[in-house]
Design an enzyme around this catalytic site. Structure first.
Site, PDB file in Angstrom:
ATOM      1  N   TRP A 171      12.585  20.899 -22.930  1.00 55.79           N
ATOM      2  CA  TRP A 171      13.461  19.839 -22.421  1.00 55.79           C
ATOM      3  C   TRP A 171      14.820  20.413 -22.017  1.00 55.79           C
ATOM      4  CZ3 TRP A 171      13.171  14.268 -24.731  1.00 55.79           C
ATOM      5  CH2 TRP A 171      11.866  13.792 -24.566  1.00 55.79           C
ATOM      6  N   LYS A 181      11.303   9.835 -28.778  1.00 54.71           N
ATOM      7  CA  LYS A 181       9.862   9.701 -28.971  1.00 54.71           C
ATOM      8  C   LYS A 181       9.584   8.751 -30.120  1.00 54.71           C
ATOM      9  CE  LYS A 181       7.620  13.377 -30.433  1.00 54.71           C
ATOM     10  NZ  LYS A 181       6.996  14.703 -30.253  1.00 54.71           N
TER      11      LYS A 181
END
Length: 229
Positions: A77, A174
């Protein structure tokens, strides 16, 4: 060791001391187009494409100058942020060691440690535009417990986001088992203008992971309520 199968699919030959589960995992990795693409494009993990797909849908990285990456390892990321916004300051944290990434400040530490949020804020050097969390608790094999442990991390990330985000900033995290629970969604809706769930194509269909995307930071829940009152 692997061999080609029909249609170009690779099959893993069962090796001594390798469990059936590990053989299945390895075969899935060998045949995963995102794994192959990540290797070809220099990303450390297939997870990079989850953020790329979320960014395409929600414009998360547009104009950001400071970004925090919670649960950084292995660094996919952070790589996406650096490639999309080379001038952005990126700070990341993970329990696991992470190889250096150009332009990213990395701290190896448990995010839930008392001093971690303050350290990250100091390293950031100003309000964040975006807080990313790909954190997930170590699973114990009990779905309800695993869900609660991971949601605890999501809530901790939201609390941190409430301290460091600039007005209009965003928080992406998440979540498991279909999304954030009602309590967390209610909290995020008090803090942000919009709160949505998404499952990017790069997230495996058999995975229980989803992502909650909270955009338009307007203050902590209690502060937002006070201003509305």
């Amino acid at each position: 060791m692997s061999r080609g199968g029909s249609g170009g699919r690779k099959h893993v030959l069962t090796a001594r001391n390798r469990s059936a589960a590990s053989t299945r995992w390895l075969e899935r990795q060998l045949n995963d187009p995102y794994v192959r693409r990540a290797k070809a494009e220099g990303y450390r993990s297939r997870a990079a494409y989850k953020l790329l797909e979320l960014d395409e849908r929600f414009g998360l990285l547009r104009g950001v100058t400071r970004v925090v990456d919670l649960g950084l390892a292995p660094g996919g990321w952070a790589q996406v942020v650096r490639r999309r916004v080379p001038k952005a300051a990126v700070v990341g944290i993970d329990l696991l060691p992470v190889d250096p990434i150009d332009g990213v400040e990395i701290v190896q530490m448990d995010f839930t440690d008392e001093g971690a949020p303050e350290l990250l804020a100091e390293m950031l050097g100003g309000p964040a535009d975006l807080v990313l969390s790909d954190m997930a608790a170590n699973t114990v094999g009990h779905p309800q417990t695993d869900h609660l442990r991971t949601m605890g991390l999501v809530e901790a990330g939201a609390d941190f986001a409430g301290d460091v985000l600039r007005p209009g900033g965003a928080y992406v995290a998440k979540v498991l088992a279909g999304g954030a629970d009602n309590t967390l969604v209610a909290l995020l809706k008090r803090m942000f203008t919009t709160v949505k769930h998404a499952k990017p194509p790069a997230s495996r269909k058999d995975s229980s992971e989803w992502y909650v995307i909270a955009q338009g930071f307007k203050g902590r829940g209690d502060e937002a309520e006070a201003s509305e009152g």
